[in-house]
Structure formats: C-alpha cells, structure tokens
Design a protein around this motif. Sequence first.
Motif, PDB file in Angstrom:
ATOM      1  N   ASP A   1      26.154  50.668 -71.551  1.00 58.42           N
ATOM      2  CA  ASP A   1      25.852  49.514 -70.710  1.00 58.42           C
ATOM      3  C   ASP A   1      25.948  49.814 -69.194  1.00 58.42           C
ATOM      4  O   ASP A   1      26.981  49.402 -68.695  1.00 58.42           O
ATOM      5  CB  ASP A   1      26.638  48.282 -71.140  1.00 58.42           C
ATOM      6  N   VAL A   2      24.875  50.332 -68.798  1.00 56.19           N
ATOM      7  CA  VAL A   2      24.767  50.858 -67.546  1.00 56.19           C
ATOM      8  C   VAL A   2      25.287  49.691 -66.287  1.00 56.19           C
ATOM      9  O   VAL A   2      26.170  49.981 -65.455  1.00 56.19           O
ATOM     10  CB  VAL A   2      23.547  51.461 -67.040  1.00 56.19           C
ATOM     11  N   PRO A   3      24.780  48.451 -66.199  1.00 57.22           N
ATOM     12  CA  PRO A   3      25.217  47.588 -65.345  1.00 57.22           C
ATOM     13  C   PRO A   3      26.616  47.375 -65.346  1.00 57.22           C
ATOM     14  O   PRO A   3      27.162  47.149 -64.392  1.00 57.22           O
ATOM     15  CB  PRO A   3      24.266  46.482 -65.625  1.00 57.22           C
TER      16      PRO A   3
ATOM     17  N   ALA B   1      32.458  47.934 -63.514  1.00 59.38           N
ATOM     18  CA  ALA B   1      33.608  48.610 -63.730  1.00 59.38           C
ATOM     19  C   ALA B   1      33.978  49.592 -62.739  1.00 59.38           C
ATOM     20  O   ALA B   1      35.274  49.816 -62.508  1.00 59.38           O
ATOM     21  CB  ALA B   1      33.864  48.893 -65.032  1.00 59.38           C
ATOM     22  N   CYS B   2      32.872  50.334 -62.155  1.00 64.67           N
ATOM     23  CA  CYS B   2      33.491  51.412 -61.203  1.00 64.67           C
ATOM     24  C   CYS B   2      33.458  50.850 -59.787  1.00 64.67           C
ATOM     25  O   CYS B   2      33.450  51.660 -59.077  1.00 64.67           O
ATOM     26  CB  CYS B   2      32.427  52.419 -61.372  1.00 64.67           C
ATOM     27  N   GLY B   3      32.871  49.497 -59.548  1.00 63.58           N
ATOM     28  CA  GLY B   3      33.105  49.021 -58.093  1.00 63.58           C
ATOM     29  C   GLY B   3      32.007  49.065 -57.497  1.00 63.58           C
ATOM     30  O   GLY B   3      31.983  48.883 -56.102  1.00 63.58           O
TER      31      GLY B   3
ATOM     32  N   LEU C   1      23.094  56.324 -56.418  1.00 66.63           N
ATOM     33  CA  LEU C   1      24.186  56.494 -57.325  1.00 66.63           C
ATOM     34  C   LEU C   1      24.196  57.205 -58.808  1.00 66.63           C
ATOM     35  O   LEU C   1      22.831  56.636 -59.384  1.00 66.63           O
ATOM     36  CB  LEU C   1      24.926  55.185 -57.419  1.00 66.63           C
ATOM     37  N   VAL C   2      24.688  57.949 -59.145  1.00 69.12           N
ATOM     38  CA  VAL C   2      24.556  58.523 -60.578  1.00 69.12           C
ATOM     39  C   VAL C   2      25.860  58.431 -61.173  1.00 69.12           C
ATOM     40  O   VAL C   2      26.869  58.894 -60.503  1.00 69.12           O
ATOM     41  CB  VAL C   2      24.056  59.883 -60.458  1.00 69.12           C
ATOM     42  N   LEU C   3      26.033  57.847 -62.406  1.00 65.23           N
ATOM     43  CA  LEU C   3      27.132  57.794 -63.232  1.00 65.23           C
ATOM     44  C   LEU C   3      27.219  59.034 -63.997  1.00 65.23           C
ATOM     45  O   LEU C   3      26.111  59.296 -64.659  1.00 65.23           O
ATOM     46  CB  LEU C   3      27.419  56.718 -64.038  1.00 65.23           C
ATOM     47  N   VAL C   4      28.042  59.921 -64.110  1.00 63.33           N
ATOM     48  CA  VAL C   4      28.211  61.171 -64.715  1.00 63.33           C
ATOM     49  C   VAL C   4      29.212  60.839 -65.910  1.00 63.33           C
ATOM     50  O   VAL C   4      30.425  60.816 -65.646  1.00 63.33           O
ATOM     51  CB  VAL C   4      28.427  62.106 -63.742  1.00 63.33           C
TER      52      VAL C   4
ATOM     53  N   GLU D   1      37.582  46.245 -69.275  1.00 66.77           N
ATOM     54  CA  GLU D   1      38.949  46.256 -68.493  1.00 66.77           C
ATOM     55  C   GLU D   1      39.852  47.420 -68.503  1.00 66.77           C
ATOM     56  O   GLU D   1      40.916  47.492 -67.845  1.00 66.77           O
ATOM     57  CB  GLU D   1      39.578  44.967 -68.861  1.00 66.77           C
ATOM     58  N   ILE D   2      39.776  48.167 -69.653  1.00 68.78           N
ATOM     59  CA  ILE D   2      40.624  48.990 -70.066  1.00 68.78           C
ATOM     60  C   ILE D   2      39.981  50.446 -69.911  1.00 68.78           C
ATOM     61  O   ILE D   2      40.444  51.697 -70.412  1.00 68.78           O
ATOM     62  CB  ILE D   2      41.441  49.023 -71.229  1.00 68.78           C
TER      63      ILE D   2
END
Length: 80
Positions: free
Chosen positions: A66-68, A73-75, A6-9, A58-59
């Motif tokens: 803060d990667v974890p 937050a992305c589930g 998984l990569v968060l972009v 939360e918003i």
Amino acid sequence: EVLEPLVLVLRGWVPQAWKDEPERFEYFRGGPDQVVQVQGLVKPSDNPGYFAPANLPEIGQWFFYDVPAMARACGVGATG
C-alpha cells in the motif's frame, strides 16, 4: 523548492528477534557513505489476498503493498 524523486526500497525481512534490539539498525542510519546502485522493479500498490491480514503501519508490519500508506508511515506523505 525542488523535491527529489523518492523511492521506497524493500531491503528484505528483519528477523523477529531484532524488534527489541534497535541498535542492530545503527549500521543503516545516516545513509551510505558512497554511491549506491539500486536495481529492481517498480511495484505499485496491490490489493490484499483473501487470507492476508490488515497492514499494521503503526508497528511497521506490512502484508501487502500500500504505497501511499507506506509513504505516510515513513513521514514523506502520500504518493500517487
């Protein structure tokens, strides 16, 4: 079950005016219809600067990486 990496972009900033117009994001839902190449660099979590406010997951407001917490937050759960 084999999990794909998984990569968060970070896709850039969203104008404040869009926050109440979620239909503007419909273009991005469902993923691309063709192969997409993402080029960039890996950014690990970092510590907030002295004047950085707390992240507000939360918003969806992030002031430092803060990667974890972003993964949660992305589930997708916490990552290393």
